[in-house]
Design a protein around this motif. Structure first.
Motif, PDB file in Angstrom:
ATOM      1  N   SER A  48      -3.595   2.484  58.644  1.00  0.00           N
ATOM      2  CA  SER A  48      -3.120   3.791  58.192  1.00  0.00           C
ATOM      3  C   SER A  48      -2.855   3.799  56.693  1.00  0.00           C
ATOM      4  CB  SER A  48      -1.842   4.176  58.950  1.00  0.00           C
ATOM      5  OG  SER A  48      -1.368   5.431  58.546  1.00  0.00           O
ATOM      6  N   GLU A  98      -0.454  -0.195  61.690  1.00  0.00           N
ATOM      7  CA  GLU A  98      -0.320   0.469  60.392  1.00  0.00           C
ATOM      8  C   GLU A  98      -0.334  -0.510  59.227  1.00  0.00           C
ATOM      9  OE1 GLU A  98       2.572   3.835  58.310  1.00  0.00           O
ATOM     10  OE2 GLU A  98       3.299   2.663  60.003  1.00  0.00           O
ATOM     11  N   SER A 153       0.993   3.144  65.652  1.00  0.00           N
ATOM     12  CA  SER A 153       1.194   2.560  64.325  1.00  0.00           C
ATOM     13  C   SER A 153       1.871   1.199  64.369  1.00  0.00           C
ATOM     14  CB  SER A 153       2.022   3.510  63.448  1.00  0.00           C
ATOM     15  OG  SER A 153       1.298   4.670  63.150  1.00  0.00           O
ATOM     16  N   SER A 209      -1.670   9.139  69.552  1.00  0.00           N
ATOM     17  CA  SER A 209      -0.967   9.490  68.324  1.00  0.00           C
ATOM     18  C   SER A 209      -0.273   8.268  67.734  1.00  0.00           C
ATOM     19  CB  SER A 209       0.058  10.593  68.590  1.00  0.00           C
ATOM     20  OG  SER A 209       1.033  10.148  69.520  1.00  0.00           O
ATOM     21  N   ASN A 210       0.119   8.374  66.471  1.00  0.00           N
ATOM     22  CA  ASN A 210       0.723   7.230  65.785  1.00  0.00           C
ATOM     23  C   ASN A 210       2.070   6.823  66.368  1.00  0.00           C
ATOM     24  OD1 ASN A 210      -1.423   6.986  64.075  1.00  0.00           O
ATOM     25  ND2 ASN A 210      -0.438   7.909  62.302  1.00  0.00           N
ATOM     26  N   SER A 263      -5.107  13.778  65.446  1.00  0.00           N
ATOM     27  CA  SER A 263      -4.354  13.505  64.221  1.00  0.00           C
ATOM     28  C   SER A 263      -3.209  12.556  64.519  1.00  0.00           C
ATOM     29  CB  SER A 263      -3.812  14.811  63.622  1.00  0.00           C
ATOM     30  OG  SER A 263      -2.902  15.435  64.508  1.00  0.00           O
ATOM     31  N   GLY A 264      -2.805  11.792  63.503  1.00  0.00           N
ATOM     32  CA  GLY A 264      -1.746  10.811  63.706  1.00  0.00           C
ATOM     33  C   GLY A 264      -0.457  11.412  64.202  1.00  0.00           C
ATOM     34  N   ASN A 265      -0.158  12.664  63.787  1.00  0.00           N
ATOM     35  CA  ASN A 265       1.076  13.298  64.250  1.00  0.00           C
ATOM     36  C   ASN A 265       0.953  13.906  65.640  1.00  0.00           C
ATOM     37  OD1 ASN A 265      -0.410  15.647  63.824  1.00  0.00           O
ATOM     38  ND2 ASN A 265       0.724  16.269  62.002  1.00  0.00           N
ATOM     39  N   ASN A 320      -7.007  13.004  59.546  1.00  0.00           N
ATOM     40  CA  ASN A 320      -5.871  12.280  58.980  1.00  0.00           C
ATOM     41  C   ASN A 320      -4.592  12.545  59.770  1.00  0.00           C
ATOM     42  OD1 ASN A 320      -5.396  14.955  58.135  1.00  0.00           O
ATOM     43  ND2 ASN A 320      -4.439  14.286  56.221  1.00  0.00           N
ATOM     44  N   HIS A 321      -3.488  11.982  59.288  1.00  0.00           N
ATOM     45  CA  HIS A 321      -2.225  12.057  60.029  1.00  0.00           C
ATOM     46  C   HIS A 321      -1.742  13.492  60.183  1.00  0.00           C
ATOM     47  CE1 HIS A 321       1.788  10.782  61.427  1.00  0.00           C
ATOM     48  NE2 HIS A 321       2.252  11.755  60.658  1.00  0.00           N
ATOM     49  N   GLY A 367      -4.313   7.302  56.931  1.00  0.00           N
ATOM     50  CA  GLY A 367      -3.326   8.288  57.349  1.00  0.00           C
ATOM     51  C   GLY A 367      -3.187   9.453  56.389  1.00  0.00           C
TER      52      GLY A 367
END
Length: 392
Positions: A48, A98, A153, A209-210, A263-265, A320-321, A367
């Motif tokens: 990330s 991460e 992550s 997700s992260n 997305s990471g979130n 991306n995140h 990320g």
């Protein structure tokens, strides 16, 4: 007063020119395959933070190398990670945490005894060596644990897929998604399993997700002679999970490929349809982006399509995140023999291209979305290569 206005205009002009001059700039030299059989660019994962990349080299058996950015160059760190089983699928799927000090590597075709249970290796970097800390092993013959693989992550949550040999509703070889929590030296599997009674449907279309709390999977189905891609969102809470969202999109053909990236979130879903076609252009390809709201999906911006027939736009995708930057590749076509990569940013609910169009067949964003790892497994005299870029 006039001098002040002129100075202000000059500063604004410089600022605008600076913004306009930003582009993707390669970081360090490209990472290349060692020889014809050791081809790279198909399977790799970027941390990330964007300063560590794990790369699978195709060989018999496959092996994995990890590179870190040191003094503006990509330098291998620690030892080469080699499978103990010949002709295995070691490294077909891998996932890095991460910070880049933990790697998960799947080996779905072998378990050392020619029994295809599948195994997932947890390797941690310690004293400049990759140490195998834990392993997850399929409990039943030919389950192929590790058909897909994604960690969060921190590396504390793992989502993976496997086949099942048990009979279900008159069918065999349906697929399952399993989720594991790692707490210190203990790996605990969540009791619940996501089961899909559609063979070979989710092995490559799974993302996490992260924070390790959102899973997305995809499978295909047919209803009244119409073909659909189904996307399910599952939320993890209190060591269990439940399905919260379902998105159904009609496909032009049952066998059309679908790709996804979360997305990471965990709030945005990027979908690629490389087989999408119009009356004028075959296999043009397209991507669509959705925001995952409380009870529905909301499309963000318009769909983005390829440029030419047989581009297969959406061949590989990454988001991306924050879900506001995406990267999309094409496959090989008569016009772009080594594929092309375009990156877009959401501006005023419209996807605008960021920087130049680059060459490549695979793509992964970090990320923040400002570092891009592009793989081309058909370049470098077929040895393959990976180039890493930063937007600046």
């Amino acid at each position: 007063m006039k001098k002040f206005k002129l100075s202000l205009l000059f500063i604004i002009s410089l600022s605008l020119n600076s913004c306009l001059s930003q582009d993707w700039v390669q970081i360090g030299e490209e990472i290349v395959g060692d020889e014809r059989l050791n081809r790279i660019g198909l399977t790799y994962d970027l941390s990330s933070q964007g300063n560590t990349i794990a790369v699978t080299y195709s060989d018999r058996p496959n092996f994995v190398k990890v590179f870190e950015l040191q003094n503006s160059q990509w330098v291998q760190v620690a030892n080469t990670i080699v499978s103990k089983s010949k002709n295995s699928s070691f490294g077909d799927h891998l996932s890095i945490n991460e910070t880049g000090n933990l790697i998960l590597i799947s080996e779905s075709q072998k378990n050392g005894n020619s029994i295809q249970n599948g195994i997932i290796h947890f390797l941690e970097k310690q004293n400049n060596n990759w140490i195998n800390r834990d392993s997850l092993i399929g409990k039943k013959n030919n389950n192929h644990l590790g058909l897909s693989l994604k960690t969060n992550s921190s590396g504390s949550v793992v989502a993976t897929a496997q086949k099942s040999n048990e009979q279900m509703e008159g069918q065999y070889n349906y697929e399952e998604v399993l989720v594991f929590h790692k707490n210190g030296g203990t790996i605990e599997r969540l009791a619940k399993t996501i089961t899909i009674n559609t063979p070979n449907s989710i092995s490559k279309n799974l993302n996490l997700s992260n924070d390790g709390k959102t899973i997305v999977i995809n499978y295909s189905t047919s209803i009244n002679d119409k073909h659909y891609a189904i996307f399910e969102i599952h939320k993890i809470s209190n060591r269990s999970f439940e399905k919260t969202h379902t998105l159904k999109i009609e496909k032009q053909n049952y066998f059309d490929v679908v790709n996804l990236s979360l997305s990471g979130n965990g709030q945005y879903l990027l979908l690629g349809f490389p087989d999408y076609r119009t009356e004028e252009k075959v296999a043009l390809g397209k991507v669509v982006i959705y925001k995952i709201k409380d009870a529905e999906f909301e499309q963000i911006g318009g769909q983005i399509t390829g440029e030419n027939k047989y581009d297969y736009f959406g061949h590989r995708i990454s988001i991306n995140h924050n879900g506001n930057i995406i990267s999309v590749t094409t496959s090989t076509s008569s016009i772009h023999k080594n594929g092309y990569v375009k990156t877009y940013k959401l501006e005023n609910n419209k996807w605008e291209q960021v920087g130049s169009t680059l060459k490549g067949l695979n793509t992964i964003l970090n990320g923040a979305g400002n570092i891009l790892a592009i793989g081309n497994y058909r370049s470098n005299n077929q040895n393959g290569a990976i180039k890493i870029y930063k937007f600046k």
